[in-house]
Write a protein that holds these residues in place. Structure first.
Motif, mmCIF file in Angstrom:
data_model
loop_
_atom_site.group_PDB
_atom_site.id
_atom_site.type_symbol
_atom_site.label_atom_id
_atom_site.label_comp_id
_atom_site.label_asym_id
_atom_site.label_seq_id
_atom_site.Cartn_x
_atom_site.Cartn_y
_atom_site.Cartn_z
ATOM 1 N N UNK A 159 -11.327 -10.879 -21.000
ATOM 2 C CA UNK A 159 -12.038 -10.218 -20.677
ATOM 3 C C UNK A 159 -13.457 -10.352 -20.523
ATOM 4 N N UNK A 160 -14.232 -11.052 -21.762
ATOM 5 C CA UNK A 160 -15.246 -11.140 -22.601
ATOM 6 C C UNK A 160 -15.995 -12.629 -21.947
ATOM 7 N N UNK A 161 -15.155 -13.038 -21.232
ATOM 8 C CA UNK A 161 -15.804 -14.265 -20.552
ATOM 9 C C UNK A 161 -15.850 -13.732 -18.975
ATOM 10 N N UNK A 162 -15.237 -12.772 -18.700
ATOM 11 C CA UNK A 162 -15.190 -12.096 -17.174
ATOM 12 C C UNK A 162 -16.315 -11.388 -17.559
ATOM 13 N N UNK A 163 -16.497 -10.830 -18.761
ATOM 14 C CA UNK A 163 -17.938 -9.877 -18.015
ATOM 15 C C UNK A 163 -18.750 -10.686 -18.884
ATOM 16 N N UNK A 164 -19.581 -11.691 -19.500
ATOM 17 C CA UNK A 164 -20.402 -12.596 -19.400
ATOM 18 C C UNK A 164 -20.411 -13.351 -18.120
ATOM 19 N N UNK A 165 -19.794 -13.110 -17.138
ATOM 20 C CA UNK A 165 -19.771 -14.218 -15.862
ATOM 21 C C UNK A 165 -20.283 -13.050 -14.792
ATOM 22 N N UNK A 166 -19.847 -12.214 -14.864
ATOM 23 C CA UNK A 166 -20.335 -11.873 -13.714
ATOM 24 C C UNK A 166 -20.436 -10.221 -13.873
ATOM 25 N N UNK A 167 -20.707 -9.228 -14.680
ATOM 26 C CA UNK A 167 -20.838 -8.104 -14.969
ATOM 27 C C UNK A 167 -22.070 -7.527 -15.826
ATOM 28 N N UNK A 168 -22.668 -8.586 -16.546
ATOM 29 C CA UNK A 168 -23.562 -8.231 -17.106
ATOM 30 C C UNK A 168 -23.420 -8.236 -18.777
ATOM 31 N N UNK A 169 -22.282 -8.385 -19.485
ATOM 32 C CA UNK A 169 -22.598 -8.040 -20.729
ATOM 33 C C UNK A 169 -23.299 -9.705 -21.043
ATOM 34 N N UNK A 170 -24.254 -9.366 -22.433
ATOM 35 C CA UNK A 170 -24.900 -10.816 -23.083
ATOM 36 C C UNK A 170 -24.371 -11.012 -24.247
ATOM 37 N N UNK A 171 -24.548 -12.327 -25.114
ATOM 38 C CA UNK A 171 -23.988 -12.432 -26.497
ATOM 39 C C UNK A 171 -24.397 -11.624 -27.145
ATOM 40 N N UNK A 172 -25.117 -10.770 -27.595
ATOM 41 C CA UNK A 172 -25.312 -9.501 -28.081
ATOM 42 C C UNK A 172 -24.503 -8.347 -28.719
ATOM 43 N N UNK A 173 -23.018 -8.774 -29.524
ATOM 44 C CA UNK A 173 -21.772 -8.043 -29.800
ATOM 45 C C UNK A 173 -22.109 -6.667 -30.615
ATOM 46 N N UNK A 174 -21.268 -5.800 -30.323
ATOM 47 C CA UNK A 174 -21.323 -4.942 -31.736
ATOM 48 C C UNK A 174 -19.647 -4.654 -31.508
ATOM 49 N N UNK A 175 -19.219 -3.791 -31.865
ATOM 50 C CA UNK A 175 -17.403 -3.761 -31.869
ATOM 51 C C UNK A 175 -17.772 -2.584 -33.292
ATOM 52 N N UNK A 176 -16.332 -1.505 -32.507
ATOM 53 C CA UNK A 176 -16.423 -0.548 -33.193
ATOM 54 C C UNK A 176 -15.071 0.600 -32.471
ATOM 55 N N UNK A 177 -15.094 1.087 -33.290
ATOM 56 C CA UNK A 177 -13.139 2.115 -33.153
ATOM 57 C C UNK A 177 -13.008 3.094 -33.967
ATOM 58 N N UNK A 178 -11.138 3.432 -33.236
ATOM 59 C CA UNK A 178 -11.218 4.121 -33.528
ATOM 60 C C UNK A 178 -9.619 4.410 -34.824
ATOM 61 N N UNK A 179 -9.132 4.666 -35.995
ATOM 62 C CA UNK A 179 -7.904 4.724 -35.715
ATOM 63 C C UNK A 179 -7.579 3.127 -35.511
ATOM 64 N N UNK A 180 -6.239 2.860 -34.625
ATOM 65 C CA UNK A 180 -5.979 1.586 -34.311
ATOM 66 C C UNK A 180 -6.943 0.924 -33.997
ATOM 67 N N UNK A 181 -8.283 1.626 -33.184
ATOM 68 C CA UNK A 181 -8.763 1.088 -32.695
ATOM 69 C C UNK A 181 -9.796 0.603 -34.161
ATOM 70 N N UNK A 182 -10.178 1.538 -35.324
ATOM 71 C CA UNK A 182 -11.133 1.015 -36.094
ATOM 72 C C UNK A 182 -10.611 -0.206 -36.619
ATOM 73 N N UNK A 183 -9.162 -0.168 -36.961
ATOM 74 C CA UNK A 183 -8.705 -1.859 -37.406
ATOM 75 C C UNK A 183 -8.819 -2.641 -36.529
ATOM 76 N N UNK A 184 -9.212 -2.124 -35.701
ATOM 77 C CA UNK A 184 -9.131 -3.189 -34.181
ATOM 78 C C UNK A 184 -10.775 -3.906 -33.779
ATOM 79 N N UNK A 185 -11.427 -3.255 -34.370
ATOM 80 C CA UNK A 185 -12.998 -2.923 -34.924
ATOM 81 C C UNK A 185 -13.251 -4.080 -35.522
ATOM 82 N N UNK A 186 -12.026 -3.859 -36.867
ATOM 83 C CA UNK A 186 -12.716 -5.158 -38.010
ATOM 84 C C UNK A 186 -11.591 -6.467 -37.649
ATOM 85 N N UNK A 187 -10.599 -6.079 -37.354
ATOM 86 C CA UNK A 187 -10.004 -7.419 -37.261
ATOM 87 C C UNK A 187 -10.816 -8.454 -36.252
#
Length: 338
Positions: A159-187
């Motif tokens: 997904x990261x490669x797809x978004x950066x190639x075709x959908x305007x995602x840059x290479x400056x990134x941050x990540x956040x999430x809640x509960x299971x996603x909070x663990x995911x953000x840290x992982x």
């Protein structure tokens, strides 16, 4: 490196090959061999098969993933002002990956919070990917066979490669999430050094190996929807290295160089809760987050911000509040002003 290894069969060569095989297995405990018929996630690939405009600045991508066995899953994008993936100049935007929790999905953040109305996110591409009802942002062990689901490979490679190639995602990134996603953000921040400039976890499972109660609780989530709980990371004793490789506490050193935001309630009824509500889950995660915060400081983390509040339970009003509280840190890491 191995130029002096004998080329003819010999007891020495046999011993060397045996030691090398054991070493390689030790260095890669989280990359089990694929079973026959499983998708080859070593050659990651994904494609968008449908695009749906669901609201102003909100686009849903239907993405077919090799890492997920050829299944198609959704990804919601909250797009910045001026975003146009068809522009030949291909402007690339600073990106916030915003991860949902267990029992939620890619729509959770826009359905349950005011993220879509947050003015400070109008200069950021917000990526809200599907991660399964209880996918745990992991490539599942599947009793040593690997394969579907491989959520980490889907998100961090395909997904990261797809978004950066075709959908305007840059290479400056941050990540956040809640509960299971909070663990995911840290992982994701820990397991992919240099990929994210900051990470934030709201009521996240920050140290699932803390004690027997924590292990039993996450195993209960793994067993959701009649699932075999050992498919995810294996047995917490026999496959302990895999568990440690997915436990943020044991990855604390890998988070030392970026800002980390941790928040969690104490599990008792608070001002944003319905009367009478208590949460043993939140109390457990509170202990886990305290342990991770202490470990981050012990290993010399660059910046650790904590908000351990009480009273407060495992509920959306707190996560919306904590998202806003953490945005100055997250956007500051992206050099976007809140």
């Amino acid at each position: 490196m191995f130029a002096n290894v004998p080329t003819a069969p010999s007891p020495l060569r046999a011993r060397f090959l045996l030691v090398l095989a054991v070493l390689l297995a030790t260095l890669a405990p989280t990359a089990p061999a694929l079973a026959a018929g499983q998708p080859d996630i070593a050659r990651p690939g994904a494609e968008v098969v449908a695009v749906t405009q669901v609201a102003d600045r909100q686009i849903d991508l239907s993405v077919r993933s090799r890492a997920l066995g050829g299944r198609t899953v959704k990804v919601r994008l909250l797009t910045p002002d001026g975003w146009n993936p068809d522009d030949r100049r291909r402007q690339h935007w600073p990106t916030l990956w915003l991860l949902h929790g267990c029992c939620g999905d890619y729509t959770s953040w826009t359905a349950m919070t005011d993220v879509a109305e947050t003015d400070s996110l109008r200069d950021v591409l917000v990526v809200m990917p599907e991660a399964g009802w209880n996918g745990w942002y992991s490539d599942w062990w599947n009793h040593g066979e690997g394969g579907d689901p491989a959520w980490e490979t889907f998100h961090m490679v395909e997904l990261r490669r797809l978004l950066e190639r075709d959908w305007g995602a840059g290479r400056d990134r941050v990540v956040a999430g809640l509960s299971m996603g909070g663990q995911g953000a840290l992982l994701y921040a820990a397991r992919h050094p240099g990929m994210f400039k900051a990470t934030a976890s709201y009521s996240g499972s920050a140290h699932p190996l803390l004690d027997d109660e924590s292990v039993a609780r996450i195993m209960g989530f793994f067993a959701g929807q009649n699932n075999d709980p050992l498919r995810v990371w294996g047995d917490p004793v026999a496959q302990r290295r895999i568990w440690q490789a997915h436990d943020p506490f044991h990855l604390a050193r890998r988070l030392r160089s970026i800002p980390v935001y941790l928040s969690c309630g104490d599990g008792t009824t608070g001002p944003l809760d319905a009367p009478g509500g208590v949460s043993a889950l939140e109390a457990d995660f509170n202990r886990q987050n305290h342990a991770l915060a202490a470990e981050l400081r012990r290993v010399g983390a660059k910046q650790v911000t904590t908000h351990f509040y009480g009273p407060g339970t495992h509920a959306w009003p707190y996560w919306e509040r904590e998202l806003h509280a953490s945005l100055p840190m997250l956007l500051g890491a992206l050099r976007v002003h809140d």
